[in-house]
Scaffold this motif. Structure first.
Motif, PDB file in Angstrom:
ATOM      1  N   GLU A  48       0.815  -1.218   0.000  1.00 45.04           N
ATOM      2  CA  GLU A  48       0.000   0.000   0.000  1.00 45.04           C
ATOM      3  C   GLU A  48       0.852   1.272   0.000  1.00 45.04           C
ATOM      4  O   GLU A  48       0.369   2.335  -0.405  1.00 45.04           O
ATOM      5  CB  GLU A  48      -0.949   0.006   1.202  1.00 45.04           C
ATOM      6  N   VAL A  49       2.109   1.176   0.440  1.00 43.37           N
ATOM      7  CA  VAL A  49       2.988   2.351   0.381  1.00 43.37           C
ATOM      8  C   VAL A  49       3.093   2.840  -1.061  1.00 43.37           C
ATOM      9  O   VAL A  49       3.038   4.042  -1.340  1.00 43.37           O
ATOM     10  CB  VAL A  49       4.387   2.021   0.949  1.00 43.37           C
ATOM     11  N   PHE A  50       3.220   1.922  -1.996  1.00 39.26           N
ATOM     12  CA  PHE A  50       3.382   2.306  -3.397  1.00 39.26           C
ATOM     13  C   PHE A  50       2.042   2.462  -4.112  1.00 39.26           C
ATOM     14  O   PHE A  50       1.901   3.359  -4.945  1.00 39.26           O
ATOM     15  CB  PHE A  50       4.264   1.277  -4.115  1.00 39.26           C
ATOM     16  N   MET A  65       5.178  -3.730 -10.702  1.00 40.85           N
ATOM     17  CA  MET A  65       5.687  -3.989  -9.354  1.00 40.85           C
ATOM     18  C   MET A  65       5.955  -5.479  -9.130  1.00 40.85           C
ATOM     19  O   MET A  65       5.222  -6.342  -9.607  1.00 40.85           O
ATOM     20  CB  MET A  65       4.722  -3.456  -8.293  1.00 40.85           C
ATOM     21  N   TYR A  66       7.017  -5.741  -8.388  1.00 41.82           N
ATOM     22  CA  TYR A  66       7.310  -7.095  -7.915  1.00 41.82           C
ATOM     23  C   TYR A  66       6.674  -7.246  -6.537  1.00 41.82           C
ATOM     24  O   TYR A  66       7.211  -6.755  -5.539  1.00 41.82           O
ATOM     25  CB  TYR A  66       8.818  -7.319  -7.833  1.00 41.82           C
ATOM     26  N   THR A  67       5.532  -7.896  -6.487  1.00 46.83           N
ATOM     27  CA  THR A  67       4.755  -8.014  -5.252  1.00 46.83           C
ATOM     28  C   THR A  67       4.648  -9.477  -4.851  1.00 46.83           C
ATOM     29  O   THR A  67       4.495 -10.355  -5.696  1.00 46.83           O
ATOM     30  CB  THR A  67       3.350  -7.415  -5.455  1.00 46.83           C
ATOM     31  N   LEU A  78       8.776  -5.101  -3.627  1.00 48.73           N
ATOM     32  CA  LEU A  78      10.115  -4.544  -3.813  1.00 48.73           C
ATOM     33  C   LEU A  78       9.955  -3.130  -4.338  1.00 48.73           C
ATOM     34  O   LEU A  78       9.185  -2.894  -5.275  1.00 48.73           O
ATOM     35  CB  LEU A  78      10.917  -5.384  -4.810  1.00 48.73           C
ATOM     36  N   ARG A  79      10.666  -2.184  -3.749  1.00 53.99           N
ATOM     37  CA  ARG A  79      10.399  -0.780  -4.080  1.00 53.99           C
ATOM     38  C   ARG A  79      10.677  -0.482  -5.559  1.00 53.99           C
ATOM     39  O   ARG A  79      11.762  -0.781  -6.078  1.00 53.99           O
ATOM     40  CB  ARG A  79      11.234   0.149  -3.192  1.00 53.99           C
ATOM     41  N   ARG A 113      11.482  -2.905 -11.230  1.00 52.84           N
ATOM     42  CA  ARG A 113      10.284  -2.732 -12.055  1.00 52.84           C
ATOM     43  C   ARG A 113      10.263  -3.809 -13.132  1.00 52.84           C
ATOM     44  O   ARG A 113      11.262  -4.005 -13.841  1.00 52.84           O
ATOM     45  CB  ARG A 113      10.261  -1.348 -12.726  1.00 52.84           C
ATOM     46  N   TYR A 114       9.126  -4.456 -13.272  1.00 52.81           N
ATOM     47  CA  TYR A 114       8.976  -5.471 -14.313  1.00 52.81           C
ATOM     48  C   TYR A 114       8.572  -4.773 -15.595  1.00 52.81           C
ATOM     49  O   TYR A 114       7.400  -4.522 -15.853  1.00 52.81           O
ATOM     50  CB  TYR A 114       7.932  -6.523 -13.930  1.00 52.81           C
TER      51      TYR A 114
END
Length: 424
Positions: A48-50, A65-67, A78-79, A113-114
């Motif tokens: 949720e931060v991103f 995103m890599y979630t 991963l940020r 980032r993917y």
């Protein structure tokens, strides 16, 4: 089984690492010259931060995103960028209460980032960024831009262009949003699937589409400059005034909207204008994000920042041929082929390193000619030759590897003689 590196990542080998280290040292020095201090946040955060900070409608959140879910059932990511994590830390650690305001921070670290890997763009990349939190003075917008420009200039880059725009305040953005919806709705079926989704979610992002950039509707889209209200126009004019004072040239681009939802007012990119650099010319992007701190539960706090990837910086430096290739020079290389001198060399090597010199010796049993070649490859400033004759006379032969001159130095005076040659 043959194991290979994952697609979109890279091994940074020792000769490359030295280039990164020199760049990182210089970038840190410039940032601290401007009064910015380093912050280090976790490599992964709660998702949720991103999703909250970057924006649900962005490509980053929706596609890149890599979630993953941890063993406790929590969604972690991963940020993919640095600002949201820094703002989360700013709120959580109550930095808004610090006596020195604005709070000026910088960060280095890997981001994930993917996306489709291409020249200078990776799925794991290292990003440098700065954030200035707490001031709504247009002068700090100019300061942040000047900091970014100084970094590129001091790295030796000359072919640069600053592109800038204003996204206005909330009122201006709402008016512009409505105008974009009216403009694109009649032709939305001709645009890509992403743009069709963006029409209802965030129409400003349509202007950032790479696939439909040549569509006539893009070129004929209304300009946000025409929808800026009085305060927004005044703010933008002040930012441009300060850039003029600093002698920083710029080009206003009304279609520059940036890819993240949190931007308002100032938005900017720094482009490489070097011929043949590539289809993607953007080196750095940033802007103002008033309101993001409140989204994380903090008090009303304006903020502005920028970020760039080190990989893109190195690519631009190589294209302009201003990167200093290779490792750091070695101060001293010890040369010997006499087994009796071995104990003395091992102890001397240790002592030189304790003095602060970078030093090495042969561990492969090479002949002296090969040892000198190794000293050359290591860019050693000096070679210290100690053989049977030197051991008997208790005098080392010190050879200057640049000009070939040799000097005999008594063992007892050797360390004093070598003082001051250290390069680190």
């Amino acid at each position: 089984m043959k194991v290979q590196i994952p697609r979109g990542t890279q091994d940074i080998l020792p000769e490359e690492v030295s280039i990164w280290q020199r760049i990182e040292e210089k970038v840190r020095t410039i940032a601290e010259r401007y009064g910015y201090h380093e912050i280090r946040t976790p490599i992964f955060e709660h998702t949720e931060v991103f999703s909250r900070g970057v924006g649900e409608t962005t490509d980053i959140v929706q596609k890149e995103m890599y979630t993953f879910t941890d063993r406790g059932g929590r969604s972690l990511t991963l940020r993919p960028e640095g600002t949201a994590a820094v703002v989360r830390s700013y709120v959580e650690n109550k930095m808004f209460g610090y006596p020195n305001q604005p709070v000026k921070l910088y960060y280095f670290g890997p981001m994930f980032r993917y996306e489709r890997p291409q020249s200078g763009r990776f799925r794991q990349f290292v990003q440098f960024g700065v954030e200035a939190l707490g001031s709504s003075d247009p002068a700090i917008d100019a300061e942040v831009i000047a900091l970014a420009m100084d970094i590129y200039r001091e790295m030796g880059l000359k072919n640069l262009q600053l592109v800038i725009n204003s996204l206005g305040d909330t009122e201006s953005r709402l008016s512009y949003r409505e105008a974009l919806v009216r403009h694109f709705r009649p032709v939305i079926g001709e645009l890509c699937e992403d743009c069709q989704k963006r029409l209802g979610q965030n129409p400003l992002r349509i202007l950032d589409c790479k696939q439909d950039r040549e569509h006539p509707a893009m070129k004929e889209a209304p300009s946000i400059i025409d929808f800026l209200n009085g305060p927004s126009k005044e703010y933008f004019e002040k930012v441009l005034h300060y850039l003029d004072l600093l002698g920083i040239p710029y080009r206003i681009d009304p279609n520059l909207v940036r890819g993240l939802d949190y931007y308002n007012h100032t938005a900017f990119e720094i482009m490489s204008t070097e011929e043949g650099f590539g289809a993607i010319t953007s080196l750095c992007g940033g802007g103002r994000y008033n309101g993001l701190v409140e989204d994380f539960g903090g008090p009303e706090t304006p903020g502005i920042g920028f970020a760039f990837s080190i990989e893109r910086l190195i690519a631009a430096m190589r294209k302009e041929k201003v990167v200093e290739e290779g490792g750091r020079p070695l101060d001293v290389f010890l040369v010997s082929q006499d087994g009796k001198a071995r104990d003395y060399l091992v102890k001397l090597l240790y002592d030189l390193r304790r003095m602060g010199l970078s030093a090495d010796m042969d561990y492969m049993g090479r002949k002296m000619k090969a040892q000198f070649k190794q000293a050359d490859r290591l860019q050693a400033k000096l070679a210290i030759i100690i053989g049977e004759e030197e051991m008997e006379k208790k005098r080392a032969t010190v050879k200057n590897m640049e000009d070939g001159t040799q000097t005999e130095v008594p063992f007892a005076e050797l360390q004093e003689y070598l003082k001051g040659i250290g390069g680190r």
